[in-house]
Design an enzyme around this catalytic site. Structure first.
Site, PDB file in Angstrom:
ATOM      1  N   GLY A  47       0.857  -1.201   0.000  1.00  0.00           N
ATOM      2  CA  GLY A  47       0.000   0.000   0.000  1.00  0.00           C
ATOM      3  C   GLY A  47       0.883   1.237   0.000  1.00  0.00           C
ATOM      4  O   GLY A  47       0.712   2.135   0.820  1.00  0.00           O
ATOM      5  N   GLY A  51      -1.107   8.318   0.738  1.00  0.00           N
ATOM      6  CA  GLY A  51      -1.380   8.399   2.176  1.00  0.00           C
ATOM      7  C   GLY A  51      -0.240   7.941   3.060  1.00  0.00           C
ATOM      8  O   GLY A  51       0.931   8.280   2.832  1.00  0.00           O
ATOM      9  N   GLU A  74      -2.904   0.461  -8.630  1.00  0.00           N
ATOM     10  CA  GLU A  74      -3.194   1.744  -9.268  1.00  0.00           C
ATOM     11  C   GLU A  74      -3.465   1.545 -10.752  1.00  0.00           C
ATOM     12  O   GLU A  74      -3.044   0.558 -11.339  1.00  0.00           O
ATOM     13  CB  GLU A  74      -2.005   2.694  -9.070  1.00  0.00           C
ATOM     14  N   ALA A 111      -2.369  -6.842  -3.924  1.00  0.00           N
ATOM     15  CA  ALA A 111      -1.583  -7.373  -2.798  1.00  0.00           C
ATOM     16  C   ALA A 111      -2.279  -8.544  -2.096  1.00  0.00           C
ATOM     17  O   ALA A 111      -1.627  -9.331  -1.412  1.00  0.00           O
ATOM     18  CB  ALA A 111      -1.311  -6.263  -1.797  1.00  0.00           C
ATOM     19  N   LEU A 138      -2.408  -1.139   3.608  1.00  0.00           N
ATOM     20  CA  LEU A 138      -3.469  -1.245   2.603  1.00  0.00           C
ATOM     21  C   LEU A 138      -4.747  -0.593   3.131  1.00  0.00           C
ATOM     22  O   LEU A 138      -5.092  -0.747   4.293  1.00  0.00           O
ATOM     23  CB  LEU A 138      -3.817  -2.700   2.312  1.00  0.00           C
ATOM     24  N   TYR A 233     -16.668   4.876  13.473  1.00  0.00           N
ATOM     25  CA  TYR A 233     -15.315   4.330  13.289  1.00  0.00           C
ATOM     26  C   TYR A 233     -15.006   3.209  14.296  1.00  0.00           C
ATOM     27  O   TYR A 233     -15.105   2.038  13.963  1.00  0.00           O
ATOM     28  CB  TYR A 233     -14.241   5.443  13.333  1.00  0.00           C
ATOM     29  N   LYS A 242     -10.313  -3.166  12.584  1.00  0.00           N
ATOM     30  CA  LYS A 242      -9.095  -2.714  13.261  1.00  0.00           C
ATOM     31  C   LYS A 242      -8.833  -3.551  14.520  1.00  0.00           C
ATOM     32  O   LYS A 242      -7.688  -3.802  14.877  1.00  0.00           O
ATOM     33  CB  LYS A 242      -9.190  -1.220  13.601  1.00  0.00           C
TER      34      LYS A 242
HETATM   35  P1  NAI Z   1      -4.873   5.404   1.060  1.00  0.00           P
HETATM   36  O1  NAI Z   1      -6.155   5.194   0.375  1.00  0.00           O
HETATM   37  O2  NAI Z   1      -4.167   6.696   0.884  1.00  0.00           O
HETATM   38  O3  NAI Z   1      -3.810   4.249   0.637  1.00  0.00           O
HETATM   39  C1  NAI Z   1      -4.168   2.943   0.392  1.00  0.00           C
HETATM   40  C2  NAI Z   1      -3.041   2.196  -0.294  1.00  0.00           C
HETATM   41  O4  NAI Z   1      -3.437   0.832  -0.458  1.00  0.00           O
HETATM   42  C3  NAI Z   1      -2.686   2.699  -1.705  1.00  0.00           C
HETATM   43  O5  NAI Z   1      -1.289   2.606  -1.899  1.00  0.00           O
HETATM   44  C4  NAI Z   1      -3.386   1.714  -2.613  1.00  0.00           C
HETATM   45  O6  NAI Z   1      -2.799   1.553  -3.905  1.00  0.00           O
HETATM   46  C5  NAI Z   1      -3.211   0.437  -1.801  1.00  0.00           C
HETATM   47  N1  NAI Z   1      -4.131  -0.627  -2.142  1.00  0.00           N
HETATM   48  C6  NAI Z   1      -5.480  -0.657  -2.051  1.00  0.00           C
HETATM   49  N2  NAI Z   1      -5.961  -1.850  -2.449  1.00  0.00           N
HETATM   50  C7  NAI Z   1      -4.889  -2.596  -2.798  1.00  0.00           C
HETATM   51  C8  NAI Z   1      -4.724  -3.912  -3.287  1.00  0.00           C
HETATM   52  N3  NAI Z   1      -5.755  -4.724  -3.493  1.00  0.00           N
HETATM   53  N4  NAI Z   1      -3.460  -4.322  -3.569  1.00  0.00           N
HETATM   54  C9  NAI Z   1      -2.384  -3.517  -3.403  1.00  0.00           C
HETATM   55  N5  NAI Z   1      -2.488  -2.273  -2.900  1.00  0.00           N
HETATM   56  C10 NAI Z   1      -3.716  -1.816  -2.609  1.00  0.00           C
HETATM   57  O7  NAI Z   1      -5.152   5.098   2.583  1.00  0.00           O
HETATM   58  P2  NAI Z   1      -4.515   5.559   3.983  1.00  0.00           P
HETATM   59  O8  NAI Z   1      -5.459   6.477   4.631  1.00  0.00           O
HETATM   60  O9  NAI Z   1      -3.099   5.933   3.833  1.00  0.00           O
HETATM   61  O10 NAI Z   1      -4.630   4.182   4.784  1.00  0.00           O
HETATM   62  C11 NAI Z   1      -3.540   3.328   5.049  1.00  0.00           C
HETATM   63  C12 NAI Z   1      -3.757   2.674   6.403  1.00  0.00           C
HETATM   64  O11 NAI Z   1      -3.722   3.688   7.411  1.00  0.00           O
HETATM   65  C13 NAI Z   1      -5.115   1.976   6.526  1.00  0.00           C
HETATM   66  O12 NAI Z   1      -4.957   0.815   7.307  1.00  0.00           O
HETATM   67  C14 NAI Z   1      -5.943   3.000   7.287  1.00  0.00           C
HETATM   68  O13 NAI Z   1      -7.003   2.428   7.979  1.00  0.00           O
HETATM   69  C15 NAI Z   1      -4.880   3.550   8.225  1.00  0.00           C
HETATM   70  N6  NAI Z   1      -5.184   4.828   8.867  1.00  0.00           N
HETATM   71  C16 NAI Z   1      -5.657   5.905   8.153  1.00  0.00           C
HETATM   72  C17 NAI Z   1      -5.979   7.084   8.797  1.00  0.00           C
HETATM   73  C18 NAI Z   1      -6.497   8.272   8.053  1.00  0.00           C
HETATM   74  O14 NAI Z   1      -7.044   9.173   8.674  1.00  0.00           O
HETATM   75  N7  NAI Z   1      -6.354   8.342   6.767  1.00  0.00           N
HETATM   76  C19 NAI Z   1      -5.823   7.241  10.271  1.00  0.00           C
HETATM   77  C20 NAI Z   1      -5.228   6.086  10.892  1.00  0.00           C
HETATM   78  C21 NAI Z   1      -4.967   4.925  10.221  1.00  0.00           C
END
Ligand code: NAI
Length: 387
Positions: A47, A51, A74, A111, A138, A233, A242
Protein backbone atom coordinates in the site's frame (compact mmCIF):
# COMPACT_ATOMS: atom_id res chain seq x y z
CA UNK A 1 -3.39 17.73 -22.48
CA UNK A 2 -4.54 20.19 -19.82
CA UNK A 3 -5.68 18.27 -16.74
CA UNK A 4 -8.34 19.73 -14.49
CA UNK A 5 -9.82 18.36 -11.29
CA UNK A 6 -13.15 16.59 -11.66
CA UNK A 7 -14.56 16.31 -8.16
CA UNK A 8 -17.66 14.36 -7.28
CA UNK A 9 -18.32 14.45 -3.54
CA UNK A 10 -15.41 12.73 -1.86
CA UNK A 11 -13.77 11.56 -5.05
CA UNK A 12 -11.74 13.21 -7.78
CA UNK A 13 -11.63 11.29 -11.04
CA UNK A 14 -8.57 12.99 -12.50
CA UNK A 15 -4.99 13.35 -11.26
CA UNK A 16 -2.26 15.75 -12.31
CA UNK A 17 1.09 14.06 -13.06
CA UNK A 18 3.31 17.08 -12.41
CA UNK A 19 1.34 18.01 -9.32
CA UNK A 20 1.66 14.49 -7.92
CA UNK A 21 5.37 14.56 -8.60
CA UNK A 22 5.70 17.87 -6.78
CA UNK A 23 3.79 16.39 -3.87
CA UNK A 24 6.19 13.47 -3.60
CA UNK A 25 9.21 15.76 -3.89
CA UNK A 26 7.86 17.97 -1.12
CA UNK A 27 7.56 14.97 1.19
CA UNK A 28 11.09 13.86 0.30
CA UNK A 29 12.39 17.36 1.06
CA UNK A 30 10.64 17.32 4.41
CA UNK A 31 12.30 14.05 5.40
CA UNK A 32 15.71 15.20 4.21
CA UNK A 33 15.35 18.41 6.21
CA UNK A 34 14.69 16.39 9.36
CA UNK A 35 17.87 14.37 9.07
CA UNK A 36 18.74 10.69 8.97
CA UNK A 37 17.70 8.08 11.46
CA UNK A 38 19.06 4.65 12.16
CA UNK A 39 16.50 2.15 11.01
CA UNK A 40 15.72 -0.71 8.68
CA UNK A 41 17.70 -1.44 5.52
CA UNK A 42 15.36 -3.42 3.26
CA UNK A 43 11.76 -2.45 3.58
CA UNK A 44 8.68 -3.93 1.94
CA UNK A 45 5.76 -1.49 1.87
CA UNK A 46 2.31 -2.84 1.05
CA UNK A 47 0.00 0.00 0.00
CA UNK A 48 2.95 2.23 -0.87
CA UNK A 49 1.49 4.71 -3.33
CA UNK A 50 -0.62 7.19 -1.37
CA UNK A 51 -1.38 8.40 2.18
CA UNK A 52 0.38 6.74 5.08
CA UNK A 53 2.03 4.01 3.00
CA UNK A 54 3.69 6.45 0.60
CA UNK A 55 4.85 8.59 3.54
CA UNK A 56 6.25 5.44 5.21
CA UNK A 57 8.12 4.52 2.05
CA UNK A 58 9.58 8.03 1.71
CA UNK A 59 10.64 7.96 5.38
CA UNK A 60 12.32 4.57 4.92
CA UNK A 61 14.12 5.53 1.72
CA UNK A 62 15.12 9.11 2.45
CA UNK A 63 15.21 9.02 6.26
CA UNK A 64 16.82 5.61 6.78
CA UNK A 65 18.52 5.22 3.38
CA UNK A 66 16.63 1.94 3.03
CA UNK A 67 16.02 -0.01 -0.15
CA UNK A 68 12.28 -0.36 -0.70
CA UNK A 69 9.91 -2.60 -2.60
CA UNK A 70 6.48 -1.04 -2.85
CA UNK A 71 3.21 -2.74 -3.75
CA UNK A 72 0.14 -0.80 -4.82
CA UNK A 73 -3.04 -1.16 -6.85
CA UNK A 74 -3.19 1.74 -9.27
CA UNK A 75 -4.50 2.43 -12.74
CA UNK A 76 -2.41 3.62 -15.67
CA UNK A 77 -3.70 6.37 -17.95
CA UNK A 78 -5.77 5.25 -20.89
CA UNK A 79 -6.95 7.49 -23.70
CA UNK A 80 -8.05 10.75 -22.11
CA UNK A 81 -8.32 9.22 -18.65
CA UNK A 82 -5.48 10.17 -16.37
CA UNK A 83 -3.77 7.57 -14.24
CA UNK A 84 -4.65 7.41 -10.54
CA UNK A 85 -2.59 9.64 -8.22
CA UNK A 86 -0.82 6.63 -6.71
CA UNK A 87 0.43 5.72 -10.17
CA UNK A 88 2.03 9.14 -10.67
CA UNK A 89 3.28 9.22 -7.08
CA UNK A 90 5.01 5.89 -7.55
CA UNK A 91 6.60 6.94 -10.81
CA UNK A 92 7.89 10.09 -9.11
CA UNK A 93 9.14 8.17 -6.08
CA UNK A 94 10.99 5.66 -8.26
CA UNK A 95 12.61 8.47 -10.22
CA UNK A 96 13.73 10.38 -7.11
CA UNK A 97 15.00 7.28 -5.31
CA UNK A 98 16.96 6.12 -8.37
CA UNK A 99 18.47 9.58 -8.78
CA UNK A 100 19.57 9.45 -5.13
CA UNK A 101 21.10 6.01 -5.63
CA UNK A 102 18.53 4.31 -3.40
CA UNK A 103 17.22 0.89 -4.51
CA UNK A 104 13.53 0.95 -5.45
CA UNK A 105 11.18 -1.47 -7.17
CA UNK A 106 7.43 -1.05 -7.44
CA UNK A 107 4.89 -3.75 -8.16
CA UNK A 108 1.48 -2.64 -9.30
CA UNK A 109 -1.03 -5.40 -8.60
CA UNK A 110 -3.42 -6.91 -6.10
CA UNK A 111 -1.58 -7.37 -2.80
CA UNK A 112 -4.30 -9.76 -1.61
CA UNK A 113 -3.44 -12.22 -4.37
CA UNK A 114 -1.10 -15.20 -4.19
CA UNK A 115 0.54 -14.15 -7.47
CA UNK A 116 1.69 -10.77 -6.16
CA UNK A 117 2.96 -12.38 -2.94
CA UNK A 118 4.99 -14.79 -5.07
CA UNK A 119 6.28 -11.98 -7.29
CA UNK A 120 7.44 -10.00 -4.27
CA UNK A 121 9.09 -13.05 -2.73
CA UNK A 122 11.09 -13.86 -5.86
CA UNK A 123 12.15 -10.22 -6.15
CA UNK A 124 13.36 -10.19 -2.53
CA UNK A 125 15.23 -13.46 -3.10
CA UNK A 126 16.85 -12.16 -6.25
CA UNK A 127 17.78 -8.65 -5.14
CA UNK A 128 17.97 -8.63 -1.34
CA UNK A 129 18.06 -12.12 0.04
CA UNK A 130 15.93 -10.98 2.97
CA UNK A 131 13.83 -8.01 4.08
CA UNK A 132 14.07 -6.58 7.60
CA UNK A 133 10.85 -4.55 7.78
CA UNK A 134 7.33 -4.94 6.40
CA UNK A 135 4.82 -2.09 6.46
CA UNK A 136 1.22 -3.08 5.89
CA UNK A 137 -0.72 0.03 4.86
CA UNK A 138 -3.47 -1.25 2.60
CA UNK A 139 -6.81 0.53 2.55
CA UNK A 140 -9.07 -1.31 0.16
CA UNK A 141 -12.79 -1.33 -0.54
CA UNK A 142 -12.78 -5.00 -1.55
CA UNK A 143 -10.72 -8.15 -1.58
CA UNK A 144 -10.70 -10.89 -4.17
CA UNK A 145 -10.38 -14.17 -2.33
CA UNK A 146 -8.30 -17.14 -3.48
CA UNK A 147 -11.39 -18.79 -4.98
CA UNK A 148 -12.27 -15.70 -7.04
CA UNK A 149 -15.06 -14.61 -4.72
CA UNK A 150 -15.07 -10.82 -4.15
CA UNK A 151 -15.72 -9.57 -0.61
CA UNK A 152 -16.62 -5.89 -0.08
CA UNK A 153 -16.14 -3.77 3.02
CA UNK A 154 -18.78 -1.28 4.18
CA UNK A 155 -18.54 1.88 6.26
CA UNK A 156 -21.47 1.48 8.62
CA UNK A 157 -22.23 1.54 12.31
CA UNK A 158 -23.06 -1.58 14.31
CA UNK A 159 -25.90 -2.27 16.75
CA UNK A 160 -28.39 0.52 16.03
CA UNK A 161 -28.39 3.19 13.35
CA UNK A 162 -27.06 6.56 14.48
CA UNK A 163 -27.48 10.16 13.39
CA UNK A 164 -24.75 12.75 13.56
CA UNK A 165 -23.87 16.10 12.03
CA UNK A 166 -22.42 15.75 8.58
CA UNK A 167 -20.81 18.13 6.13
CA UNK A 168 -22.37 17.81 2.73
CA UNK A 169 -19.34 18.26 0.53
CA UNK A 170 -21.43 18.85 -2.57
CA UNK A 171 -23.28 21.95 -1.37
CA UNK A 172 -21.19 22.98 1.66
CA UNK A 173 -24.03 22.67 4.15
CA UNK A 174 -24.27 20.94 7.50
CA UNK A 175 -27.07 18.46 7.87
CA UNK A 176 -27.72 15.24 9.69
CA UNK A 177 -26.51 11.96 8.31
CA UNK A 178 -28.08 8.75 9.47
CA UNK A 179 -25.82 5.80 9.21
CA UNK A 180 -27.46 2.42 9.10
CA UNK A 181 -26.32 -0.50 11.17
CA UNK A 182 -24.45 -3.22 9.32
CA UNK A 183 -25.62 -6.79 9.21
CA UNK A 184 -23.46 -9.51 10.77
CA UNK A 185 -22.39 -10.48 7.27
CA UNK A 186 -21.32 -6.92 6.41
CA UNK A 187 -19.28 -6.73 9.62
CA UNK A 188 -17.59 -10.05 8.83
CA UNK A 189 -16.88 -8.94 5.26
CA UNK A 190 -15.31 -5.67 6.40
CA UNK A 191 -13.09 -7.65 8.78
CA UNK A 192 -12.09 -9.91 5.88
CA UNK A 193 -11.06 -6.92 3.78
CA UNK A 194 -9.58 -4.53 6.35
CA UNK A 195 -8.66 -6.82 9.26
CA UNK A 196 -5.39 -8.62 9.80
CA UNK A 197 -5.98 -11.85 7.88
CA UNK A 198 -4.06 -10.75 4.79
CA UNK A 199 -1.30 -9.22 6.93
CA UNK A 200 -0.89 -12.64 8.52
CA UNK A 201 -0.96 -14.28 5.05
CA UNK A 202 1.88 -12.01 3.96
CA UNK A 203 3.94 -12.79 7.05
CA UNK A 204 3.30 -16.53 6.67
CA UNK A 205 4.34 -16.43 3.01
CA UNK A 206 7.47 -14.37 3.69
CA UNK A 207 8.58 -16.57 6.58
CA UNK A 208 7.83 -19.80 4.69
CA UNK A 209 9.97 -18.57 1.77
CA UNK A 210 12.71 -17.60 4.24
CA UNK A 211 12.91 -14.03 2.98
CA UNK A 212 12.66 -12.29 6.37
CA UNK A 213 15.60 -11.52 8.61
CA UNK A 214 15.52 -12.70 12.20
CA UNK A 215 14.13 -9.92 14.41
CA UNK A 216 12.37 -8.32 11.44
CA UNK A 217 9.71 -5.76 12.34
CA UNK A 218 6.28 -5.33 10.84
CA UNK A 219 3.81 -2.47 11.28
CA UNK A 220 0.17 -1.86 10.39
CA UNK A 221 -1.86 1.29 10.98
CA UNK A 222 -5.05 1.86 12.90
CA UNK A 223 -7.31 4.62 14.15
CA UNK A 224 -9.41 5.06 17.28
CA UNK A 225 -10.40 8.73 17.57
CA UNK A 226 -12.82 10.48 19.94
CA UNK A 227 -16.17 9.21 21.27
CA UNK A 228 -17.89 11.46 18.76
CA UNK A 229 -16.84 9.26 15.86
CA UNK A 230 -17.02 5.94 17.74
CA UNK A 231 -20.32 4.86 16.15
CA UNK A 232 -18.92 5.26 12.64
CA UNK A 233 -15.32 4.33 13.29
CA UNK A 234 -14.14 2.63 16.47
CA UNK A 235 -17.42 0.81 17.05
CA UNK A 236 -18.38 0.69 13.40
CA UNK A 237 -17.58 -1.98 10.84
CA UNK A 238 -14.09 -0.53 10.25
CA UNK A 239 -13.43 -0.59 14.01
CA UNK A 240 -14.22 -4.31 14.05
CA UNK A 241 -11.64 -4.76 11.30
CA UNK A 242 -9.09 -2.71 13.26
CA UNK A 243 -9.72 -4.83 16.38
CA UNK A 244 -8.93 -7.87 14.26
CA UNK A 245 -5.78 -6.17 12.96
CA UNK A 246 -4.64 -5.55 16.54
CA UNK A 247 -5.29 -9.16 17.47
CA UNK A 248 -3.33 -10.26 14.41
CA UNK A 249 -0.29 -8.24 15.52
CA UNK A 250 -0.14 -10.24 18.76
CA UNK A 251 -0.65 -13.48 16.83
CA UNK A 252 2.18 -12.71 14.38
CA UNK A 253 4.56 -11.90 17.23
CA UNK A 254 3.58 -15.10 19.08
CA UNK A 255 3.76 -17.30 16.01
CA UNK A 256 7.22 -16.15 14.97
CA UNK A 257 8.70 -15.70 18.42
CA UNK A 258 11.55 -18.11 17.62
CA UNK A 259 12.67 -15.82 14.79
CA UNK A 260 12.23 -12.73 16.93
CA UNK A 261 9.78 -11.21 14.45
CA UNK A 262 7.61 -8.57 16.05
CA UNK A 263 4.38 -7.02 14.78
CA UNK A 264 3.03 -3.67 15.94
CA UNK A 265 0.02 -1.49 15.36
CA UNK A 266 0.48 2.25 15.25
CA UNK A 267 -2.62 4.30 15.98
CA UNK A 268 -2.28 7.27 13.67
CA UNK A 269 -3.90 10.68 13.47
CA UNK A 270 -7.02 11.26 11.38
CA UNK A 271 -5.99 12.83 8.08
CA UNK A 272 -7.51 13.51 4.70
CA UNK A 273 -6.69 10.55 2.45
CA UNK A 274 -8.66 8.78 -0.23
CA UNK A 275 -9.66 6.20 2.36
CA UNK A 276 -10.79 8.58 5.12
CA UNK A 277 -12.67 11.12 3.01
CA UNK A 278 -15.11 8.37 2.06
CA UNK A 279 -16.29 7.86 5.66
CA UNK A 280 -19.47 9.79 6.63
CA UNK A 281 -19.11 12.39 9.45
CA UNK A 282 -15.29 12.10 9.31
CA UNK A 283 -14.65 15.02 6.87
CA UNK A 284 -16.40 17.44 9.25
CA UNK A 285 -14.45 16.09 12.21
CA UNK A 286 -11.25 16.42 10.17
CA UNK A 287 -11.85 20.03 9.24
CA UNK A 288 -12.62 20.97 12.86
CA UNK A 289 -9.60 19.02 14.06
CA UNK A 290 -7.36 20.72 11.49
CA UNK A 291 -8.56 24.12 12.69
CA UNK A 292 -7.82 23.35 16.34
CA UNK A 293 -4.48 21.65 15.72
CA UNK A 294 -3.25 24.33 13.32
CA UNK A 295 -4.18 27.05 15.83
CA UNK A 296 -2.07 25.22 18.40
CA UNK A 297 0.76 24.67 15.93
CA UNK A 298 0.67 20.90 16.29
CA UNK A 299 -0.92 19.92 12.99
CA UNK A 300 0.84 17.15 11.06
CA UNK A 301 0.27 15.56 7.67
CA UNK A 302 1.09 11.97 6.64
CA UNK A 303 4.78 12.65 6.16
CA UNK A 304 5.24 14.42 9.50
CA UNK A 305 3.37 11.57 11.22
CA UNK A 306 5.42 8.83 9.58
CA UNK A 307 8.72 10.58 10.18
CA UNK A 308 7.82 11.02 13.87
CA UNK A 309 6.68 7.40 14.09
CA UNK A 310 9.93 5.90 12.90
CA UNK A 311 12.38 8.46 14.27
CA UNK A 312 10.86 8.90 17.74
CA UNK A 313 8.65 5.95 18.50
CA UNK A 314 10.33 3.04 16.71
CA UNK A 315 14.02 3.75 16.14
CA UNK A 316 14.48 6.43 18.83
CA UNK A 317 16.84 6.21 21.80
CA UNK A 318 14.30 4.44 23.96
CA UNK A 319 13.30 1.76 21.48
CA UNK A 320 9.72 1.05 20.52
CA UNK A 321 7.36 3.18 22.57
CA UNK A 322 4.14 1.37 23.38
CA UNK A 323 1.22 2.69 25.37
CA UNK A 324 -0.65 0.68 28.01
CA UNK A 325 -2.80 -0.89 25.32
CA UNK A 326 0.29 -2.36 23.65
CA UNK A 327 0.06 -0.06 20.62
CA UNK A 328 2.12 2.88 19.42
CA UNK A 329 0.14 6.12 19.69
CA UNK A 330 0.80 8.72 17.06
CA UNK A 331 -2.64 10.10 17.79
CA UNK A 332 -1.19 11.50 21.03
CA UNK A 333 -1.51 15.12 19.91
CA UNK A 334 -4.94 14.63 18.31
CA UNK A 335 -6.26 13.06 21.51
CA UNK A 336 -4.78 15.64 23.86
CA UNK A 337 -7.45 16.80 26.32
CA UNK A 338 -7.24 20.47 25.32
CA UNK A 339 -7.48 19.57 21.62
CA UNK A 340 -10.51 17.32 22.06
CA UNK A 341 -12.25 19.80 24.34
CA UNK A 342 -11.99 22.53 21.72
CA UNK A 343 -13.09 20.17 18.96
CA UNK A 344 -16.20 19.26 20.96
CA UNK A 345 -16.98 22.92 21.79
CA UNK A 346 -16.82 23.77 18.09
CA UNK A 347 -18.83 20.70 17.17
CA UNK A 348 -21.71 21.91 19.34
CA UNK A 349 -21.79 25.26 17.57
CA UNK A 350 -21.28 24.17 14.01
CA UNK A 351 -24.01 24.60 11.40
CA UNK A 352 -24.23 25.73 7.78
CA UNK A 353 -23.79 29.38 8.79
CA UNK A 354 -20.84 28.93 11.14
CA UNK A 355 -19.03 26.22 9.16
CA UNK A 356 -16.59 28.47 7.31
CA UNK A 357 -15.50 30.36 10.43
CA UNK A 358 -15.29 27.46 12.84
CA UNK A 359 -13.77 24.74 10.72
CA UNK A 360 -10.72 24.64 8.47
CA UNK A 361 -12.69 23.78 5.35
CA UNK A 362 -9.99 25.36 3.17
CA UNK A 363 -7.40 23.12 4.81
CA UNK A 364 -9.57 20.08 4.17
CA UNK A 365 -10.06 20.92 0.50
CA UNK A 366 -6.45 21.86 0.06
CA UNK A 367 -5.32 18.45 1.32
CA UNK A 368 -8.01 16.82 -0.78
CA UNK A 369 -6.93 18.52 -4.03
CA UNK A 370 -3.25 18.03 -3.19
CA UNK A 371 -3.80 14.25 -3.03
CA UNK A 372 -4.70 14.36 -6.71
CA UNK A 373 -1.86 16.73 -7.59
CA UNK A 374 -3.99 19.88 -7.76
CA UNK A 375 -3.66 23.29 -6.06
CA UNK A 376 0.04 22.79 -5.55
CA UNK A 377 2.18 25.88 -5.53
CA UNK A 378 4.47 26.41 -8.47
CA UNK A 379 2.55 24.21 -10.90
CA UNK A 380 1.24 25.76 -14.09
CA UNK A 381 -2.12 24.07 -14.43
CA UNK A 382 -2.82 25.70 -17.78
CA UNK A 383 0.14 23.91 -19.34
CA UNK A 384 -0.15 20.77 -21.44
CA UNK A 385 1.04 17.65 -19.66
CA UNK A 386 1.71 14.16 -20.88
CA UNK A 387 -0.58 11.93 -18.87
P1 NAI B 1 -4.87 5.40 1.06
O1 NAI B 1 -6.15 5.19 0.37
O2 NAI B 1 -4.17 6.70 0.88
O3 NAI B 1 -3.81 4.25 0.64
C1 NAI B 1 -4.17 2.94 0.39
C2 NAI B 1 -3.04 2.20 -0.29
O4 NAI B 1 -3.44 0.83 -0.46
C3 NAI B 1 -2.69 2.70 -1.71
O5 NAI B 1 -1.29 2.61 -1.90
C4 NAI B 1 -3.39 1.71 -2.61
O6 NAI B 1 -2.80 1.55 -3.90
C5 NAI B 1 -3.21 0.44 -1.80
N1 NAI B 1 -4.13 -0.63 -2.14
C6 NAI B 1 -5.48 -0.66 -2.05
N2 NAI B 1 -5.96 -1.85 -2.45
C7 NAI B 1 -4.89 -2.60 -2.80
C8 NAI B 1 -4.72 -3.91 -3.29
N3 NAI B 1 -5.76 -4.72 -3.49
N4 NAI B 1 -3.46 -4.32 -3.57
C9 NAI B 1 -2.38 -3.52 -3.40
N5 NAI B 1 -2.49 -2.27 -2.90
C10 NAI B 1 -3.72 -1.82 -2.61
O7 NAI B 1 -5.15 5.10 2.58
P2 NAI B 1 -4.52 5.56 3.98
O8 NAI B 1 -5.46 6.48 4.63
O9 NAI B 1 -3.10 5.93 3.83
O10 NAI B 1 -4.63 4.18 4.78
C11 NAI B 1 -3.54 3.33 5.05
C12 NAI B 1 -3.76 2.67 6.40
O11 NAI B 1 -3.72 3.69 7.41
C13 NAI B 1 -5.12 1.98 6.53
O12 NAI B 1 -4.96 0.81 7.31
C14 NAI B 1 -5.94 3.00 7.29
O13 NAI B 1 -7.00 2.43 7.98
C15 NAI B 1 -4.88 3.55 8.22
N6 NAI B 1 -5.18 4.83 8.87
C16 NAI B 1 -5.66 5.91 8.15
C17 NAI B 1 -5.98 7.08 8.80
C18 NAI B 1 -6.50 8.27 8.05
O14 NAI B 1 -7.04 9.17 8.67
N7 NAI B 1 -6.35 8.34 6.77
C19 NAI B 1 -5.82 7.24 10.27
C20 NAI B 1 -5.23 6.09 10.89
C21 NAI B 1 -4.97 4.92 10.22
Amino acid sequence: MVVEPKVKGFICTTAHPTGCEANVKKQIEYVKSQGNMKGAKKVLVLGASTGYGLASRITAAFGMGAATIGVMFEKEASGKRTATPGYYNTRAFDKEAAAAGIYTKSINGDAFSKEIKEEVISLIKKDWGKADMVIYSLAAPRRTMQDGNVVSSVLKTTGESFTQKNWNLRDNTIGDATIQAATEEEIANTVTVMGGEDWMDWMDALVAADVLEDNALTFAYSYIGPRLTYPIYHEGTIGHAKAHLTKSAAEITRKYEDKGIKAFVSVNKALVTQASSAIPVVPLYLSVLYKVMKDKNIHEGCIEQMYRLYSDKVFGENGILLDKDGMIHLDDWEMREDVQKEVMDIWEQINSDTLMGLADTDGYWNDFYNMFGFKIEGIDYSADVDI
